[in-house]
Motif scaffolding. Sequence first.
Motif, PDB file in Angstrom:
ATOM      1  N   PHE A 194      30.624  51.266  20.487  1.00  0.00           N
ATOM      2  CA  PHE A 194      29.601  50.636  19.656  1.00  0.00           C
ATOM      3  C   PHE A 194      29.636  49.114  19.731  1.00  0.00           C
ATOM      4  O   PHE A 194      28.590  48.468  19.864  1.00  0.00           O
ATOM      5  N   ASP A 195      30.804  48.524  19.606  1.00  0.00           N
ATOM      6  CA  ASP A 195      30.877  47.060  19.577  1.00  0.00           C
ATOM      7  C   ASP A 195      30.310  46.440  20.851  1.00  0.00           C
ATOM      8  O   ASP A 195      29.566  45.450  20.799  1.00  0.00           O
ATOM      9  N   GLU A 196      30.630  47.035  22.003  1.00  0.00           N
ATOM     10  CA  GLU A 196      30.130  46.499  23.267  1.00  0.00           C
ATOM     11  C   GLU A 196      28.618  46.715  23.398  1.00  0.00           C
ATOM     12  O   GLU A 196      27.903  45.842  23.889  1.00  0.00           O
ATOM     13  N   TYR A 197      28.176  47.885  22.947  1.00  0.00           N
ATOM     14  CA  TYR A 197      26.726  48.166  22.938  1.00  0.00           C
ATOM     15  C   TYR A 197      26.002  47.148  22.058  1.00  0.00           C
ATOM     16  O   TYR A 197      24.983  46.566  22.449  1.00  0.00           O
ATOM     17  N   TYR A 198      26.560  46.918  20.866  1.00  0.00           N
ATOM     18  CA  TYR A 198      25.919  45.994  19.937  1.00  0.00           C
ATOM     19  C   TYR A 198      25.853  44.572  20.510  1.00  0.00           C
ATOM     20  O   TYR A 198      24.832  43.882  20.389  1.00  0.00           O
ATOM     21  N   LEU A 199      26.930  44.125  21.144  1.00  0.00           N
ATOM     22  CA  LEU A 199      26.931  42.770  21.696  1.00  0.00           C
ATOM     23  C   LEU A 199      25.889  42.608  22.804  1.00  0.00           C
ATOM     24  O   LEU A 199      25.269  41.543  22.933  1.00  0.00           O
ATOM     25  N   LEU A 200      25.677  43.662  23.591  1.00  0.00           N
ATOM     26  CA  LEU A 200      24.603  43.623  24.598  1.00  0.00           C
ATOM     27  C   LEU A 200      23.248  43.457  23.917  1.00  0.00           C
ATOM     28  O   LEU A 200      22.413  42.648  24.333  1.00  0.00           O
ATOM     29  N   GLN A 201      23.018  44.249  22.887  1.00  0.00           N
ATOM     30  CA  GLN A 201      21.731  44.190  22.182  1.00  0.00           C
ATOM     31  C   GLN A 201      21.564  42.836  21.487  1.00  0.00           C
ATOM     32  O   GLN A 201      20.469  42.253  21.510  1.00  0.00           O
ATOM     33  N   LYS A 202      22.619  42.319  20.884  1.00  0.00           N
ATOM     34  CA  LYS A 202      22.556  41.028  20.214  1.00  0.00           C
ATOM     35  C   LYS A 202      22.212  39.923  21.225  1.00  0.00           C
ATOM     36  O   LYS A 202      21.371  39.046  20.958  1.00  0.00           O
ATOM     37  N   THR A 203      22.843  39.982  22.386  1.00  0.00           N
ATOM     38  CA  THR A 203      22.560  39.007  23.437  1.00  0.00           C
ATOM     39  C   THR A 203      21.096  39.073  23.854  1.00  0.00           C
ATOM     40  O   THR A 203      20.422  38.034  23.995  1.00  0.00           O
ATOM     41  N   ALA A 204      20.589  40.295  24.044  1.00  0.00           N
ATOM     42  CA  ALA A 204      19.192  40.461  24.454  1.00  0.00           C
ATOM     43  C   ALA A 204      18.239  39.887  23.412  1.00  0.00           C
ATOM     44  O   ALA A 204      17.273  39.189  23.752  1.00  0.00           O
ATOM     45  N   ILE A 205      18.487  40.169  22.149  1.00  0.00           N
ATOM     46  CA  ILE A 205      17.615  39.676  21.074  1.00  0.00           C
ATOM     47  C   ILE A 205      17.607  38.152  21.055  1.00  0.00           C
ATOM     48  O   ILE A 205      16.546  37.516  20.959  1.00  0.00           O
ATOM     49  N   GLU A 206      18.780  37.556  21.151  1.00  0.00           N
ATOM     50  CA  GLU A 206      18.861  36.094  21.093  1.00  0.00           C
ATOM     51  C   GLU A 206      18.190  35.447  22.300  1.00  0.00           C
ATOM     52  O   GLU A 206      17.437  34.478  22.168  1.00  0.00           O
ATOM     53  N   VAL A 207      18.421  36.004  23.501  1.00  0.00           N
ATOM     54  CA  VAL A 207      17.826  35.444  24.710  1.00  0.00           C
ATOM     55  C   VAL A 207      16.310  35.556  24.684  1.00  0.00           C
ATOM     56  O   VAL A 207      15.590  34.585  24.974  1.00  0.00           O
ATOM     57  N   MET A 208      15.818  36.721  24.323  1.00  0.00           N
ATOM     58  CA  MET A 208      14.368  36.948  24.369  1.00  0.00           C
ATOM     59  C   MET A 208      13.650  36.172  23.270  1.00  0.00           C
ATOM     60  O   MET A 208      12.538  35.685  23.463  1.00  0.00           O
TER      61      MET A 208
END
Length: 355
Positions: free
Chosen positions: A284-298
């Motif tokens: 979960f933590d790694e999945y969440y960090l990927l999603q968080k990165t995507a949200i911030e970048v986009m």
Amino acid sequence: MTFPLPQRPELPIALLAASFNNTSATYKYYWLLSILSELEGGKTVIPKHRIFAGMVSLAWYTVNYFHISFGKQDQLQRAISQIRELEGITIDEKQEVVKQKIINSLNPATAKMLRYFDSEVPHRYLSPWFPELKGNRAEIYRLSAGFENDCPYALDEQNLTINPLWHGYLLEHAGILKAFCYWHLSLYLQKHNPNVPDIPNKLIKPARRNNLLNQRKFWNRVLDHTGPLECIYTHKKLVHGSFAVEHFIPYAFVSHDLIWNLIPADPSFNSRKNDKLPRMEDYFDEYYLLQKTAIEVMTVNHPNEPMMEDYLSLFPNADAQQLPETDLRGKFLENIQPLLTIANNNGFEYMGRFL
């Protein structure tokens, strides 16, 4: 909400509409769907064995792929699981192939399972036409032979014969009648699967899955800004154009391609994961960090990206431009964890840790 059927003065349509009253199993829904399929194939005298095989094939994908529960007492679900093992049929086999394999089977155990439905379904479906008989099989068979009470078919030990009075109506309105069946079936299954999403879209195998091209473009844009990202499963580096788009929670459960459930992954891993569930403590933590990165970048670099709207199903009170300011981890956690638990309770298995 009701589902009205087309009327015809000379036919007791109200009895057809009542055929699913007081239903305690899925049999009647799949029985009528299978009859309509045979009728559309040009048959009016139909071996009951073919209809039972059709029932199994129509429910095959719903049970085997989507793991939808038909209820503890439902023998159709049990028969499908056993026939899959007995006949060696894959879970995603084409419906018509499943049906023909069952029809042609020489396995006595398969034949025995189909005979169970003979003792339960054909005469009980006619109960609205013979309410005073209270499911008396022998008497309903006898009276149906003369199409008593304008019942839709006659029964003998081997075959079902469509009543000529009903033939034109059933054929003309087969599409509406199928929708009628699936509408009532979805209501029935939703009661038995109250926490499972998107029941109606799990009743029929889709002709093809979405190609996820837009979702791939989304993650390519993220990678253009971040550089290589790490696969959360294998830890291999992922770069623009060299990754698989992977459903964190299996598509077979969520039945959608929303971006909050999609991450880039090592292509070799994606083919191994199949419909297994990732464990929260492992991924979960790694999945969440990927999603968080995507949200911030986009949010910063592509503020008008349409796919950002997908996140609003997790954050219904937020604006797509305000997502980084919300409690991202808490929202992901409170949505992902229950979905994984429910999926596991419905038969989806957890996978091991990939190193």
